[in-house]
Design an enzyme around this catalytic site. Structure first.
Site, PDB file in Angstrom:
ATOM      1  N   HIS A 113      -2.419  -3.255   4.637  1.00 60.19           N
ATOM      2  CA  HIS A 113      -1.650  -2.386   5.541  1.00 60.19           C
ATOM      3  C   HIS A 113      -2.287  -2.370   6.928  1.00 60.19           C
ATOM      4  CE1 HIS A 113      -4.734   0.141   3.760  1.00 60.19           C
ATOM      5  NE2 HIS A 113      -4.402   1.223   4.428  1.00 60.19           N
ATOM      6  N   ASP A 163       2.166   2.094   3.767  1.00 61.28           N
ATOM      7  CA  ASP A 163       1.234   3.235   3.755  1.00 61.28           C
ATOM      8  C   ASP A 163       1.963   4.560   3.588  1.00 61.28           C
ATOM      9  OD1 ASP A 163      -1.236   4.431   3.647  1.00 61.28           O
ATOM     10  OD2 ASP A 163      -1.681   4.275   5.769  1.00 61.28           O
ATOM     11  N   HIS A 177     -13.278   1.852   3.721  1.00 62.89           N
ATOM     12  CA  HIS A 177     -12.207   2.706   4.239  1.00 62.89           C
ATOM     13  C   HIS A 177     -12.595   3.042   5.679  1.00 62.89           C
ATOM     14  CE1 HIS A 177      -9.529   6.372   4.450  1.00 62.89           C
ATOM     15  NE2 HIS A 177      -8.697   5.394   4.143  1.00 62.89           N
ATOM     16  N   GLU A 223      -9.115   1.382  -2.534  1.00 61.76           N
ATOM     17  CA  GLU A 223      -9.198   1.425  -1.075  1.00 61.76           C
ATOM     18  C   GLU A 223     -10.586   1.876  -0.638  1.00 61.76           C
ATOM     19  OE1 GLU A 223      -6.514   2.828   2.736  1.00 61.76           O
ATOM     20  OE2 GLU A 223      -6.305   3.897   0.840  1.00 61.76           O
ATOM     21  N   ASP A 273       0.210   5.499  -1.143  1.00 62.88           N
ATOM     22  CA  ASP A 273      -0.805   6.470  -1.559  1.00 62.88           C
ATOM     23  C   ASP A 273      -0.261   7.576  -2.456  1.00 62.88           C
ATOM     24  OD1 ASP A 273      -3.560   5.995  -0.481  1.00 62.88           O
ATOM     25  OD2 ASP A 273      -2.473   5.794   1.391  1.00 62.88           O
ATOM     26  N   HIS A 310      -8.750  -1.975   7.265  1.00 62.75           N
ATOM     27  CA  HIS A 310      -9.805  -0.980   7.512  1.00 62.75           C
ATOM     28  C   HIS A 310     -11.145  -1.564   7.950  1.00 62.75           C
ATOM     29  CE1 HIS A 310      -8.114   2.966   6.599  1.00 62.75           C
ATOM     30  NE2 HIS A 310      -7.454   2.412   5.606  1.00 62.75           N
ATOM     31  N   HIS A 320       0.824  -1.201   0.000  1.00 64.06           N
ATOM     32  CA  HIS A 320       0.000   0.000   0.000  1.00 64.06           C
ATOM     33  C   HIS A 320       0.861   1.255   0.000  1.00 64.06           C
ATOM     34  CE1 HIS A 320      -4.053   1.710   0.612  1.00 64.06           C
ATOM     35  NE2 HIS A 320      -3.396   2.713   1.179  1.00 64.06           N
TER      36      HIS A 320
END
Length: 417
Positions: free
Chosen positions: A232, A340, A170, A143, A40, A211, A38
């Site tokens: 993650h 992350d 999420h 995500e 972003d 999540h 993961h």
């Protein structure tokens, strides 16, 4: 020998050992690079430059702006990256779908722009081919189930565009699945949520349980015919945060064949950081900013708060504590790494950006992890998990066609309120 000489010799020996572990870590990563679950970067590029890659060229040094650039990916020994095509969960319906498509387009633009470094990957074989070519396999993960707007056809379209995992939620619930950080509503998965999992299995898209609420984790593991991932998330027994994985769930991964990828986010891994981060998030909201805002304005607010209220510092050893526990409970064949980066304002010491993975591997070598076990952690487990999902999908597609079920058909009309 004087006491001072003994201390000096001990320090030199420790320093020599650390340097040796770091050298061995880099050698290991040259052959078995990191598959990170993961990152972003696409969202950071959306927020900072609205995808204008001329204004933020990751072939140049982006320290101070991003956690990620090509040179640091290379220095970190990254061989495959699942780029998150995340969009905020408060985006309504079709807007979330459109924004997800823009995120996918960003990843494709990156691969086109840097073909010597990045290669789009859609299968486990693609990952291995990229490694053989010396390029970084670029995969995509959506995500949050809000990205499909309650449409199985949209789910299949995302798969056709290259998305190879979807996190079921999420930070907020979706109508068909509960999030770890929202109030329970479905008590796990609804009937439509179960159909989403089955359709992901049929397509070959990994079910990502980061999540989601523990009840959602357990429902998905019950329904899924393919291995799942946590892209993650770390161990709840080590840091009691709802974003982490309970031991009873970790224990099921061996039977499922899945992989839990430990994250580096301090508030998920260091108990002392939980309350501090909650206060920092409240401070962001008091300034009219989203708590996940990593733009220049957002980071100025975060850094000012950090200067006034020094934060508890996680380290590579903190992450290693989670991996030690996850290996003990889930088994070494079912763990991985999902940092992350560029999705968090704060990172651990030694893992400040994507160049830091060798420091984590060196810490694990210091803890006497074998190189065989480390190669599973960094590369083999993630590749095996994707390959297994592909195998399951081939079998399922020979047995059944695509589902066109709707949430209204399976869960009934939404409540009026």
């Amino acid at each position: 020998m004087t006491e001072e000489s003994e201390v000096s010799e001990t320090t030199e020996t420790a320093d020599s050992g650390a340097a040796g572990h770091l050298a061995r870590a880099r050698e290991l990563l040259a052959g078995h690079p990191v598959v990170d679950g993961h990152n972003d970067l696409p969202w950071a590029l959306r927020e900072q430059v609205r995808y204008d890659l001329d204004r933020c060229d990751i072939a140049a040094d982006q320290r101070g702006r991003l956690h990620t650039d090509l040179a640091r990916l290379r220095a970190g020994g990254v061989g495959a990256q699942f780029w998150s095509v995340y969009v905020r969960s408060d985006m309504p319906g079709g807007h979330a779908v459109a924004a997800t498509l823009e995120q996918i387009d960003c990843v494709r633009q990156l691969a086109d722009r840097y073909p010597g470094d990045l290669r789009l990957a859609f299968t486990a074989d693609d990952m291995e081919a990229a490694r053989a070519e010396g390029r970084i396999a670029s995969l995509m993960g959506a995500e949050g189930g809000h990205s499909i707007d309650e449409s199985l056809a949209t789910l299949r379209a995302l798969y056709a565009l290259g998305v190879r995992y979807m996190t079921l939620t999420h930070n907020d619930n979706v109508a068909w699945a509960d999030s770890a950080t929202d109030e329970p509503r479905a008590n796990g998965l609804t009937r439509f949520g179960e159909e989403v999992v089955r359709e992901m299995n049929r397509a070959g898209m990994l079910v990502d349980l980061s999540h989601v609420a523990p009840a959602t984790m357990r429902d998905a593991l019950r329904v899924s015919e393919a291995p799942v991932i946590f892209s993650h998330s770390s161990a709840r027994a080590v840091c009691d945060h709802p974003r982490n994985i309970p031991d009873d769930v970790l224990e099921t991964l061996a039977a499922n064949g899945g992989t839990a990828m430990a994250t580096f986010v301090p508030k998920f891994i260091l108990p002392e950081a939980v309350a501090w981060t909650r206060a920092a998030d409240d401070n962001m909201r008091a300034h009219g900013l989203h708590h996940l805002d990593t733009t220049a304005d957002g980071m100025r607010v975060q850094r000012a708060y950090e200067a006034a209220h020094p934060r508890p510092m996680a380290t590579a050893a903190t992450v290693a504590d989670h991996l030690d526990h996850m290996r003990e409970v889930a088994g070494v064949d079912h763990i991985g790494i999902g940092g992350d980066f560029d999705g968090t304002a704060f990172t651990p010491a030694g893992l400040e950006d994507v160049s830091g993975y060798p420091n984590l591997i060196a810490e694990l070598l210091h803890r006497r992890w074998s190189e065989a076990d480390l190669s599973k952690l960094t590369w083999q487990n993630a590749v095996r998990t994707l390959r297994a999902a592909e195998d399951v999908a081939r079998g399922l597609r020979s047995e059944r066609g695509p589902s066109n079920a709707t949430i209204e058909q399976l869960d009934g009309a939404p409540e009026q309120g």
